[in-house]
Design a protein around this motif. Sequence first.
Motif, PDB file in Angstrom:
ATOM      1  N   ILE A  58       0.823  -1.215   0.000  1.00  0.00           N
ATOM      2  CA  ILE A  58       0.000   0.000   0.000  1.00  0.00           C
ATOM      3  C   ILE A  58       0.854   1.261   0.000  1.00  0.00           C
ATOM      4  O   ILE A  58       0.583   2.213  -0.732  1.00  0.00           O
ATOM      5  N   TYR A  59       1.900   1.282   0.795  1.00  0.00           N
ATOM      6  CA  TYR A  59       2.675   2.520   0.956  1.00  0.00           C
ATOM      7  C   TYR A  59       3.889   2.622   0.038  1.00  0.00           C
ATOM      8  O   TYR A  59       4.521   3.661  -0.018  1.00  0.00           O
ATOM      9  N   PHE A  60       4.224   1.558  -0.667  1.00  0.00           N
ATOM     10  CA  PHE A  60       5.407   1.618  -1.526  1.00  0.00           C
ATOM     11  C   PHE A  60       5.053   1.392  -2.996  1.00  0.00           C
ATOM     12  O   PHE A  60       5.341   2.233  -3.843  1.00  0.00           O
ATOM     13  N   PHE A  61       4.417   0.259  -3.296  1.00  0.00           N
ATOM     14  CA  PHE A  61       4.193  -0.076  -4.704  1.00  0.00           C
ATOM     15  C   PHE A  61       3.061   0.735  -5.331  1.00  0.00           C
ATOM     16  O   PHE A  61       3.177   1.163  -6.481  1.00  0.00           O
ATOM     17  N   ILE A  62       1.991   0.953  -4.618  1.00  0.00           N
ATOM     18  CA  ILE A  62       0.884   1.730  -5.185  1.00  0.00           C
ATOM     19  C   ILE A  62       1.294   3.184  -5.448  1.00  0.00           C
ATOM     20  O   ILE A  62       1.013   3.699  -6.536  1.00  0.00           O
ATOM     21  N   PRO A  63       1.974   3.873  -4.521  1.00  0.00           N
ATOM     22  CA  PRO A  63       2.420   5.249  -4.870  1.00  0.00           C
ATOM     23  C   PRO A  63       3.393   5.287  -6.049  1.00  0.00           C
ATOM     24  O   PRO A  63       3.319   6.206  -6.881  1.00  0.00           O
ATOM     25  N   ILE A  64       4.282   4.331  -6.144  1.00  0.00           N
ATOM     26  CA  ILE A  64       5.196   4.296  -7.296  1.00  0.00           C
ATOM     27  C   ILE A  64       4.407   4.087  -8.582  1.00  0.00           C
ATOM     28  O   ILE A  64       4.665   4.745  -9.607  1.00  0.00           O
ATOM     29  N   THR A  68       4.321   6.961 -11.523  1.00  0.00           N
ATOM     30  CA  THR A  68       4.787   6.631 -12.884  1.00  0.00           C
ATOM     31  C   THR A  68       3.652   6.716 -13.891  1.00  0.00           C
ATOM     32  O   THR A  68       3.871   7.102 -15.043  1.00  0.00           O
ATOM     33  N   SER A  69       2.427   6.380 -13.475  1.00  0.00           N
ATOM     34  CA  SER A  69       1.285   6.505 -14.389  1.00  0.00           C
ATOM     35  C   SER A  69       1.009   7.966 -14.716  1.00  0.00           C
ATOM     36  O   SER A  69       0.768   8.315 -15.883  1.00  0.00           O
ATOM     37  N   ILE A  70       1.025   8.817 -13.702  1.00  0.00           N
ATOM     38  CA  ILE A  70       0.813  10.253 -13.935  1.00  0.00           C
ATOM     39  C   ILE A  70       1.943  10.824 -14.798  1.00  0.00           C
ATOM     40  O   ILE A  70       1.697  11.616 -15.721  1.00  0.00           O
ATOM     41  N   TRP A  71       3.166  10.405 -14.521  1.00  0.00           N
ATOM     42  CA  TRP A  71       4.313  10.883 -15.291  1.00  0.00           C
ATOM     43  C   TRP A  71       4.194  10.457 -16.757  1.00  0.00           C
ATOM     44  O   TRP A  71       4.422  11.246 -17.680  1.00  0.00           O
ATOM     45  N   ILE A  74       1.373  12.518 -18.417  1.00  0.00           N
ATOM     46  CA  ILE A  74       1.801  13.888 -18.696  1.00  0.00           C
ATOM     47  C   ILE A  74       2.714  13.915 -19.925  1.00  0.00           C
ATOM     48  O   ILE A  74       2.570  14.769 -20.805  1.00  0.00           O
ATOM     49  N   HIS A  75       3.635  12.993 -20.012  1.00  0.00           N
ATOM     50  CA  HIS A  75       4.548  12.973 -21.157  1.00  0.00           C
ATOM     51  C   HIS A  75       3.858  12.550 -22.439  1.00  0.00           C
ATOM     52  O   HIS A  75       4.277  12.956 -23.530  1.00  0.00           O
ATOM     53  N   ARG A  76       2.810  11.788 -22.339  1.00  0.00           N
ATOM     54  CA  ARG A  76       2.074  11.384 -23.532  1.00  0.00           C
ATOM     55  C   ARG A  76       1.178  12.507 -24.044  1.00  0.00           C
ATOM     56  O   ARG A  76       1.023  12.688 -25.262  1.00  0.00           O
ATOM     57  N   LEU A  77       0.557  13.261 -23.151  1.00  0.00           N
ATOM     58  CA  LEU A  77      -0.374  14.316 -23.537  1.00  0.00           C
ATOM     59  C   LEU A  77       0.281  15.669 -23.752  1.00  0.00           C
ATOM     60  O   LEU A  77      -0.368  16.598 -24.249  1.00  0.00           O
ATOM     61  N   ARG A  78       1.529  15.807 -23.409  1.00  0.00           N
ATOM     62  CA  ARG A  78       2.238  17.075 -23.548  1.00  0.00           C
ATOM     63  C   ARG A  78       2.507  17.365 -25.033  1.00  0.00           C
ATOM     64  O   ARG A  78       2.994  16.502 -25.755  1.00  0.00           O
ATOM     65  N   PRO A  79       2.168  18.564 -25.442  1.00  0.00           N
ATOM     66  CA  PRO A  79       2.447  18.886 -26.853  1.00  0.00           C
ATOM     67  C   PRO A  79       3.946  19.055 -27.075  1.00  0.00           C
ATOM     68  O   PRO A  79       4.663  19.586 -26.239  1.00  0.00           O
ATOM     69  N   ARG A  80       4.389  18.667 -28.235  1.00  0.00           N
ATOM     70  CA  ARG A  80       5.832  18.760 -28.525  1.00  0.00           C
ATOM     71  C   ARG A  80       6.127  19.891 -29.458  1.00  0.00           C
ATOM     72  O   ARG A  80       5.687  20.249 -30.394  1.00  0.00           O
TER      73      ARG A  80
END
Length: 80
Positions: A58-64, A68-71, A74-80
């Motif tokens: 709960i406190y280690f793998f889920i936050p990672i 990483t999912s949010i990261w 963000i990198h997928r939706l960011r315009p280049r």
Amino acid sequence: MNDDWIELERSENGDRFEYRESRRPLNPIITKLIFWSTVAGGIAVGTILFLFFLTLFIYFFIPILIVTSIWALIHRLRPR
């Protein structure tokens, strides 16, 4: 007082002594106490290990995973 309970006994032909270990009868209350304390200790150790790995998940793998999912999002939706 020595509690080893080792006795000397004459051999069959009678010319020497041999060691013979005599067994004291076991108290059934003590054997049940040892058995159930082992069972309860095993359950306690299993519960502690389960809660430790659940907490680790709960406190280690889920936050990672969330970070990483949010990261990646963000990198997928960011315009280049």
